[in-house]
Design a protein around this motif. Structure first.
Motif, PDB file in Angstrom:
ATOM      1  N   ALA A   1       0.856  -1.191   0.000  1.00 53.63           N
ATOM      2  CA  ALA A   1       0.000   0.000   0.000  1.00 53.63           C
ATOM      3  C   ALA A   1       0.886   1.233   0.000  1.00 53.63           C
ATOM      4  O   ALA A   1       1.947   1.257   0.621  1.00 53.63           O
ATOM      5  N   PHE A   2       0.433   2.260  -0.722  1.00 53.43           N
ATOM      6  CA  PHE A   2       1.166   3.516  -0.703  1.00 53.43           C
ATOM      7  C   PHE A   2       0.658   4.322   0.488  1.00 53.43           C
ATOM      8  O   PHE A   2      -0.450   4.857   0.478  1.00 53.43           O
ATOM      9  N   VAL A   3       1.457   4.369   1.544  1.00 55.93           N
ATOM     10  CA  VAL A   3       1.078   5.092   2.753  1.00 55.93           C
ATOM     11  C   VAL A   3       2.024   6.267   2.915  1.00 55.93           C
ATOM     12  O   VAL A   3       3.241   6.098   2.970  1.00 55.93           O
TER      13      VAL A   3
ATOM     14  N   LYS B   1      -8.705   7.077   0.894  1.00 58.80           N
ATOM     15  CA  LYS B   1      -8.347   6.508  -0.403  1.00 58.80           C
ATOM     16  C   LYS B   1      -6.862   6.166  -0.416  1.00 58.80           C
ATOM     17  O   LYS B   1      -6.006   7.037  -0.258  1.00 58.80           O
ATOM     18  N   ILE B   2      -6.547   4.868  -0.587  1.00 54.09           N
ATOM     19  CA  ILE B   2      -5.165   4.399  -0.551  1.00 54.09           C
ATOM     20  C   ILE B   2      -4.921   3.472  -1.737  1.00 54.09           C
ATOM     21  O   ILE B   2      -5.753   2.612  -2.042  1.00 54.09           O
ATOM     22  N   TYR B   3      -3.798   3.668  -2.413  1.00 51.83           N
ATOM     23  CA  TYR B   3      -3.429   2.815  -3.544  1.00 51.83           C
ATOM     24  C   TYR B   3      -2.832   1.535  -2.982  1.00 51.83           C
ATOM     25  O   TYR B   3      -1.743   1.527  -2.415  1.00 51.83           O
ATOM     26  N   TYR B   4      -3.546   0.416  -3.137  1.00 49.90           N
ATOM     27  CA  TYR B   4      -3.122  -0.849  -2.546  1.00 49.90           C
ATOM     28  C   TYR B   4      -3.081  -1.952  -3.599  1.00 49.90           C
ATOM     29  O   TYR B   4      -4.085  -2.252  -4.256  1.00 49.90           O
ATOM     30  N   ASN B   5      -1.883  -2.533  -3.765  1.00 50.52           N
ATOM     31  CA  ASN B   5      -1.711  -3.686  -4.651  1.00 50.52           C
ATOM     32  C   ASN B   5      -2.295  -3.443  -6.037  1.00 50.52           C
ATOM     33  O   ASN B   5      -2.981  -4.291  -6.603  1.00 50.52           O
TER      34      ASN B   5
END
Length: 380
Positions: free
Chosen positions: A183-185, A263-267
């Motif tokens: 995930a982009f955190v 909203k999180i970019y995950y996998n």
């Protein structure tokens, strides 16, 4: 009728003004230690003119408000660390109090304010030196995603502590691995945040909970901060009342809600996650040099959980920061050879390299598991 009402209003107004004028009489005073002349904080001053109690501030100053016309009156001082005193008082008087002598068997709670002031001493330049000081440091930060290390940072530099207590962070060398998180955190990485977590302001206004004798030299004092409601364990030297270690740990597996639908970019996909806090662990140790306290090491750990209900995806992050300070010195540094890390800088976004740094030698200050870096690559 109108003039009668107007007259009544005028009389009431005059009475109000007269009453206000009387209530504005303020007497000022200051409480000092009779031996050191240092200000006495958090003492209670009772006045027979008002039958009220007033508290001294960090500079030892106190104010007594009264609506009586007085030139002097009697006050009574009360402080857990000083002998009580009854004295005739007039405006702008300076009052010296004698420190109360406790038997060795009496509990360290009786000197709580002195102990907490020693915490403040470790985080600011309240030392006798007329100059600011510098201390070299080694810093490490790592991020775990579902118990697997996915990011790693090392840095060396200098902390410049000014007379005001402000800390300037100057980086000499830094390297980091590629972020391998699924995930982009957007974690903001900054050494300044470590100091904020162990700020003396978090514990100076506290309530004592309990105490225990660890050994002949050390006592454990448990307090609750009235600023952030966290509990702290203070390990205190019995003879000097200096803080040797400060710990606040509430890491847990409970899901404490923080925010929803982030909203999180995950996998490879944009997903909406609810964010839950799972506590933090803060540990700071101190060293005493020539009678003054300095930071020795800070360890900060933070745990957070992301949960997507639609896809039943749960991701746990464990964020760890470690700061080790070497002995302070007053050497003048050429900071043009360093990169200044401001309070808004993000370490993840700054590429600072110095290949002359002996990283193996620096790591001896904070040992780590050899397998942390398996499968990870350094950013070139």
């Amino acid at each position: 009728m109108f003039f009668k009402i107007k007259r009544i209003f005028f009389i009431l107004l005059m009475c109000s003004i007269a009453k206000t004028g009387l209530s504005q009489q303020v007497f000022h005073g200051v409480l000092l230690d009779s031996l050191t002349s240092k200000p006495i904080f958090d003492a209670i001053v009772y006045s027979n003119a008002t039958n009220d109690g007033f508290t001294s501030d960090r500079n030892g100053h106190f104010q007594i408000h009264t609506n009586k016309k007085l030139s002097k009156f009697t006050i009574y001082t009360d402080h857990i660390g000083y002998e009580s005193k009854m004295i005739s008082f007039q405006n702008n008087d300076t009052i010296f109090l004698n420190e109360r002598v406790f038997l060795l068997e009496e509990i360290v709670l009786d000197n709580l304010s002195n102990i907490l002031n020693n915490v403040s001493d470790a985080f600011s330049v309240s030392h006798s030196s007329e100059h600011a000081y510098c201390e070299e440091f080694f810093f490490r930060e790592s991020l775990k995603e579902n118990d697997k290390y996915v990011s790693f940072i090392e840095a060396v530099g200098v902390t410049n502590v000014r007379k005001s207590g402000h800390k300037g962070i100057y980086i000499k060398g830094k390297r980091q691995t590629v972020n391998m998180a699924e995930a982009f955190v957007n974690f903001t990485s900054n050494i300044h945040h470590v100091f904020e977590k162990v700020s003396a302001q978090n514990v100076l206004n506290s309530k004592a909970i309990s105490h225990d004798k660890i050994d002949e030299d050390t006592r454990l004092l448990k307090i609750k901060s009235l600023k952030n409601n966290r509990f702290y364990d203070l390990y205190v030297n019995t003879e000097t009342n200096k803080i040797e270690k400060m710990i606040s740990n509430d890491l847990n597996n409970q899901m404490s809600f923080k925010s929803n639908s982030q909203k999180i970019y995950y996998n490879g996909k944009d997903l909406r996650f609810d964010v839950f806090k799972q506590g933090m662990n803060i540990e700071a140790s101190f060293k005493t040099i020539e009678g003054h306290q300095y930071i020795d090491k800070i360890q900060y750990q933070f745990k957070v959980c992301l949960f997507n209900r639609t896809n039943n995806v749960k991701v746990t992050y464990f964020w760890n920061k470690e700061y080790f300070a070497k002995n302070p010195d007053t050497e003048i540094r050429d900071f043009n050879k360093y990169t200044h890390l401001t309070e808004r800088s993000n370490f993840f976004q700054q590429k600072i390299f110095n290949k002359d740094v002996n990283w193996e030698n620096e790591r001896k200050y904070i040992p780590f598991e050899d397998n942390i870096l398996e499968g990870m690559q350094w950013v070139e």
